[in-house]
Motif scaffolding. Structure first.
Motif, PDB file in Angstrom:
ATOM      1  N   ILE A 126       1.260  -1.117  -0.084  1.00 34.56           N
ATOM      2  CA  ILE A 126       0.280  -0.126  -0.038  1.00 34.56           C
ATOM      3  C   ILE A 126       0.656   0.866   0.114  1.00 34.56           C
ATOM      4  N   ALA A 127       2.350   0.975   0.739  1.00 35.50           N
ATOM      5  CA  ALA A 127       3.216   2.449   0.787  1.00 35.50           C
ATOM      6  C   ALA A 127       3.402   2.613  -0.263  1.00 35.50           C
ATOM      7  N   ALA A 128       3.584   1.247  -0.962  1.00 33.06           N
ATOM      8  CA  ALA A 128       4.216   2.391  -2.614  1.00 33.06           C
ATOM      9  C   ALA A 128       4.019   1.817  -3.864  1.00 33.06           C
ATOM     10  N   ARG A 129       2.227   2.338  -3.587  1.00 30.45           N
ATOM     11  CA  ARG A 129       0.964   2.514  -4.493  1.00 30.45           C
ATOM     12  C   ARG A 129       1.299   3.938  -5.439  1.00 30.45           C
ATOM     13  N   ASP A 130       0.950   3.682  -6.218  1.00 25.31           N
ATOM     14  CA  ASP A 130       0.722   4.728  -7.130  1.00 25.31           C
ATOM     15  C   ASP A 130       0.007   5.618  -7.262  1.00 25.31           C
ATOM     16  N   PRO A 131      -0.184   7.358  -7.006  1.00 26.15           N
ATOM     17  CA  PRO A 131      -0.986   7.725  -6.531  1.00 26.15           C
ATOM     18  C   PRO A 131      -1.940   7.731  -8.162  1.00 26.15           C
ATOM     19  N   GLN A 132      -1.781   7.298  -9.484  1.00 28.27           N
ATOM     20  CA  GLN A 132      -1.952   7.708 -10.387  1.00 28.27           C
ATOM     21  C   GLN A 132      -2.994   5.792 -10.836  1.00 28.27           C
ATOM     22  N   LEU A 133      -2.639   5.269  -9.748  1.00 28.37           N
ATOM     23  CA  LEU A 133      -3.295   3.866 -10.358  1.00 28.37           C
ATOM     24  C   LEU A 133      -4.392   3.776  -9.462  1.00 28.37           C
ATOM     25  N   SER A 134      -3.995   4.043  -8.568  1.00 33.96           N
ATOM     26  CA  SER A 134      -4.723   4.233  -6.701  1.00 33.96           C
ATOM     27  C   SER A 134      -6.287   4.350  -7.199  1.00 33.96           C
ATOM     28  N   GLU A 193     -12.007   0.463 -15.805  1.00 35.68           N
ATOM     29  CA  GLU A 193     -11.836   1.130 -16.790  1.00 35.68           C
ATOM     30  C   GLU A 193     -11.404   1.652 -16.296  1.00 35.68           C
ATOM     31  N   HIS A 194     -11.540   2.792 -15.310  1.00 34.76           N
ATOM     32  CA  HIS A 194      -9.881   3.430 -15.485  1.00 34.76           C
ATOM     33  C   HIS A 194      -8.728   3.077 -15.297  1.00 34.76           C
ATOM     34  N   ILE A 195      -8.541   1.972 -14.408  1.00 34.54           N
ATOM     35  CA  ILE A 195      -7.184   1.068 -14.071  1.00 34.54           C
ATOM     36  C   ILE A 195      -6.824   0.757 -15.107  1.00 34.54           C
ATOM     37  N   ALA A 196      -7.442  -0.122 -16.138  1.00 35.11           N
ATOM     38  CA  ALA A 196      -7.055  -1.071 -16.623  1.00 35.11           C
ATOM     39  C   ALA A 196      -6.082   0.188 -17.800  1.00 35.11           C
ATOM     40  N   GLU A 197      -7.374   1.466 -18.372  1.00 37.02           N
ATOM     41  CA  GLU A 197      -6.971   2.476 -19.581  1.00 37.02           C
ATOM     42  C   GLU A 197      -5.426   3.336 -18.599  1.00 37.02           C
ATOM     43  N   ALA A 198      -5.210   3.189 -17.350  1.00 39.57           N
ATOM     44  CA  ALA A 198      -4.251   3.890 -17.194  1.00 39.57           C
ATOM     45  C   ALA A 198      -2.932   2.594 -17.096  1.00 39.57           C
ATOM     46  N   LEU A 199      -3.579   1.264 -16.726  1.00 40.16           N
ATOM     47  CA  LEU A 199      -2.252   0.562 -17.436  1.00 40.16           C
ATOM     48  C   LEU A 199      -2.643  -0.387 -18.889  1.00 40.16           C
ATOM     49  N   ASN A 200      -2.841   0.328 -19.437  1.00 40.14           N
ATOM     50  CA  ASN A 200      -3.048   0.420 -21.020  1.00 40.14           C
ATOM     51  C   ASN A 200      -3.858  -1.338 -20.653  1.00 40.14           C
ATOM     52  N   ILE A 201      -4.704  -2.174 -20.242  1.00 45.12           N
ATOM     53  CA  ILE A 201      -5.521  -2.896 -20.600  1.00 45.12           C
ATOM     54  C   ILE A 201      -6.385  -2.658 -21.670  1.00 45.12           C
ATOM     55  N   THR A 202      -6.397  -3.726 -22.337  1.00 46.30           N
ATOM     56  CA  THR A 202      -7.636  -3.753 -23.498  1.00 46.30           C
ATOM     57  C   THR A 202      -8.497  -5.038 -22.838  1.00 46.30           C
ATOM     58  N   LEU A 203     -10.427  -3.798 -23.077  1.00 43.73           N
ATOM     59  CA  LEU A 203     -10.912  -4.235 -22.639  1.00 43.73           C
ATOM     60  C   LEU A 203     -12.096  -4.436 -23.781  1.00 43.73           C
ATOM     61  N   ARG A 204     -12.772  -5.247 -23.707  1.00 46.75           N
ATOM     62  CA  ARG A 204     -14.273  -5.122 -24.473  1.00 46.75           C
ATOM     63  C   ARG A 204     -15.050  -4.801 -23.905  1.00 46.75           C
ATOM     64  N   THR A 205     -16.332  -4.400 -24.398  1.00 48.01           N
ATOM     65  CA  THR A 205     -17.129  -3.568 -24.053  1.00 48.01           C
ATOM     66  C   THR A 205     -18.093  -3.918 -23.434  1.00 48.01           C
ATOM     67  N   HIS A 206     -18.054  -5.405 -23.760  1.00 48.27           N
ATOM     68  CA  HIS A 206     -19.436  -5.590 -23.682  1.00 48.27           C
ATOM     69  C   HIS A 206     -19.271  -6.187 -21.838  1.00 48.27           C
ATOM     70  N   ALA A 207     -20.154  -6.753 -20.941  1.00 49.17           N
ATOM     71  CA  ALA A 207     -19.987  -6.739 -19.694  1.00 49.17           C
ATOM     72  C   ALA A 207     -21.657  -7.800 -19.747  1.00 49.17           C
TER      73      ALA A 207
END
Length: 273
Positions: free
Chosen positions: A62-70, A197-211
């Protein structure tokens, strides 16, 4: 009660031939599996050590977390091993009042292997298991048994969870290389799709829009490596469970007759008798 439709077949219409009774649950004798035989002091000491190590690793994470990802509730996932006979303790692992949640259970594939359960704990509940073990070690019930024995005696060991901990498919389907990108079914905890979806975008993870929606889960497809998913789990509370996405015949089922014929001919050209 009046008939909803005509009774015009008297030869199979039985009148005044029964009585109504209230339902009564049949008596059942439930034999719970016996609790594991433990040396109280040594088991408490070993479990305390593994919990303290896991929680300390979580604090460092937790201490090492990137504030842009958390995103989400600050907390962490723990992985807990239980013996096969300890399945009854699964429901006791998480306290909803403390916003804990049992998210994944991995069934053993080898005889004698443990059941592995993963639990999300908010930071406010980080001492939950230590308190349970301390009471088990020091306090007796009115019947002279260790307090919390049904839970603590069934816990083998505790460690900080990773993406592998939340994987509930067959072990052979888990990628061997941490940087190999594959399609996953990501089972999300309730109400956390936006954060996912927010953290996936920050990590460059590709998502399918259907859920696909279930009462307490939303399932989405994601193209990611295990290293990416490890970072997601270390920085968020969104994931409940991971599985490999499976190929389906939906593409071919949607083709027209002529296109299906072309694909069939192409396959025949590659098949050797």
């Amino acid at each position: 009660m009046a008939d909803d439709f005509p009774r015009d077949r008297a030869h199979i219409h039985l009148r005044n031939n029964g009585i109504r009774e209230a339902y009564r649950r049949p008596n059942q004798l439930i034999h719970a599996p016996p609790l594991p035989a433990r040396d109280r002091a040594s088991h408490a000491a070993a479990l305390t050590q593994s919990i303290e190590q896991a929680v300390e690793s979580a604090r460092q994470q937790i201490a090492a977390r990137d504030p842009q990802l958390s995103v989400g509730t600050p907390g962490f996932y723990l992985e807990i091993d239980l013996p096969m006979s300890g399945r009854a303790a699964l429901d006791q692992l998480a306290d909803r009042r403390q916003h804990m949640e049992l998210v994944a259970v991995h069934e053993p594939t080898q005889p004698g292997a443990p059941i592995t359960a993963s639990v999300f704990l908010p930071q406010s509940a980080q001492a939950y298991y230590l308190r349970k073990v301390e009471a088990y070690r020091d306090v007796d019930t009115d019947r002279g048994r260790p307090r919390n024995e049904p839970l603590v005696s069934r816990m083998e060991t505790v460690r900080l969870a990773t993406a592998r901990s939340l994987f509930t498919d067959h072990d052979d389907l888990f990628p061997q290389a941490a940087d190999e990108q594959v399609w996953w079914e990501v089972w999300l905890r309730d109400g956390r799709r936006e954060n996912f979806e927010h953290i996936a975008e920050a990590l460059n993870i590709t998502l399918r829009t259907h859920a696909v929606r279930f009462p307490e889960r939303v399932v989405m497809l994601a193209l990611a490596s295990t290293a990416m998913l490890d970072r997601m789990i270390a920085h968020s509370d969104v994931v409940a469970e991971l599985r490999r996405a499976k190929d389906t015949p939906s593409f071919f089922m949607g083709l027209g007759g002529a296109e299906q014929r072309d694909w069939s001919d192409e396959l025949l050209g590659r098949v050797r008798p």
